[in-house]
Scaffold this motif. Structure first.
Motif, PDB file in Angstrom:
ATOM      1  N   ASP A 149       0.809  -1.225   0.000  1.00  0.00           N
ATOM      2  CA  ASP A 149       0.000   0.000   0.000  1.00  0.00           C
ATOM      3  C   ASP A 149       0.837   1.266   0.000  1.00  0.00           C
ATOM      4  N   HIS A 173       0.849   3.049  -3.454  1.00  0.00           N
ATOM      5  CA  HIS A 173      -0.280   3.737  -4.084  1.00  0.00           C
ATOM      6  C   HIS A 173       0.233   5.006  -4.762  1.00  0.00           C
ATOM      7  N   LYS A 196      -9.024   3.667  -7.534  1.00  0.00           N
ATOM      8  CA  LYS A 196      -7.888   3.550  -6.619  1.00  0.00           C
ATOM      9  C   LYS A 196      -7.887   2.183  -5.942  1.00  0.00           C
ATOM     10  N   GLY A 197      -6.745   1.509  -6.022  1.00  0.00           N
ATOM     11  CA  GLY A 197      -6.629   0.150  -5.503  1.00  0.00           C
ATOM     12  C   GLY A 197      -6.505  -0.885  -6.604  1.00  0.00           C
ATOM     13  N   THR A 225      -3.075   1.466 -10.418  1.00  0.00           N
ATOM     14  CA  THR A 225      -3.009   2.638  -9.549  1.00  0.00           C
ATOM     15  C   THR A 225      -1.857   2.554  -8.542  1.00  0.00           C
ATOM     16  N   PHE A 226      -0.939   1.614  -8.775  1.00  0.00           N
ATOM     17  CA  PHE A 226       0.245   1.462  -7.930  1.00  0.00           C
ATOM     18  C   PHE A 226       1.510   1.694  -8.752  1.00  0.00           C
TER      19      PHE A 226
END
Length: 224
Positions: free
Chosen positions: A67, A70, A85-86, A90-91
């Motif tokens: 996380d 992100h 997002k997630g 999105t990383f």
């Protein structure tokens, strides 16, 4: 085919210690803990690190959350990805993979690890550290077993990867509670849990068979 187990935390810590005992060559082993949103990955990973540190001394194990990678909300807005997002895209996937490789090989210097603050919904630089004396890194995140680039490279860095399995109803309840506590209305929280989190869960569930171990039935607290 992965084996499904329902052991307590102490038995899982024994398995983690065996990875260190069986490690060959330079560097340190990385243990991955993956699963769908709300499955209890963070609770399991942090509790495991805490127990290993209790057994061996502070810093013996280190926590490395996906996380922390992100993309920033401003970047997601620019890319038109804020409403997903997630999701995989999105990383900073390449950055995450690079840090895993550093954590596995760099034992002579500290390796700083970003975290994620749900209160502000943003990453935090250098939130934790893999110290030179750390013997095991516990990496946790949704996509550790996904078989597409660059995520596919993650599995090669891990000495083992466990899949945290929780019933759909329990996961949904945890996610709605999490999203509500962090500012969404109950209706918006459930919609996000069923759509965005639900779509991501389908991708993650498809990677389940790549796990070395499926951990089911561990007593998890609701995630923060």
């Amino acid at each position: 085919m992965s084996t499904t187990v329902t052991p307590g935390l102490a038995a899982l810590a024994d398995r983690a210690e065996a990875l260190v005992a069986g490690a060959a060559g330079p560097g340190r082993p990385l243990l991955g803990i993956t699963g769908t949103p709300g499955a209890g990955k963070t609770t399991l990973a942090t509790a495991l690190v805490a127990l290993l540190d209790e057994r061996h001394g502070a810093g013996w194990a280190a926590y490395l959350p996906m996380d922390g990678f992100h993309l920033a909300n401003t970047t997601l807005d620019r890319l038109g990805l804020r409403d997903r997002k997630g999701a995989l895209e999105t990383f900073d996937s390449w950055g995450f993979l690079a840090l895993l490789r550093r954590a596995a090989t760099e034992t002579g210097n500290p390796v700083y690890v970003p975290g994620f603050d749900r209160r502000v919904d943003e990453g935090v630089t250098g939130a934790t550290v893999v110290a030179p004396g750390t013997r095991l890194v516990v990496a946790e995140g949704n996509y550790l077993l996904v078989d597409q680039e660059p995520w596919a490279g993650v599995r090669d860095v891990l000495a083992a990867c466990w899949y945290c399995d929780t019933s759909p109803d329990e996961r949904l309840a945890r996610l709605v509670d999490r999203h509500t506590r962090h500012g969404r209305s109950p209706e918006a929280a459930e919609a996000w849990a069923r759509t965005v989190d639900g779509s991501n869960a389908l991708v993650i569930e498809a990677s389940r068979d790549r796990a070395d171990l499926v951990v089911s039935g561990v007593d998890h607290r609701p995630l923060a």
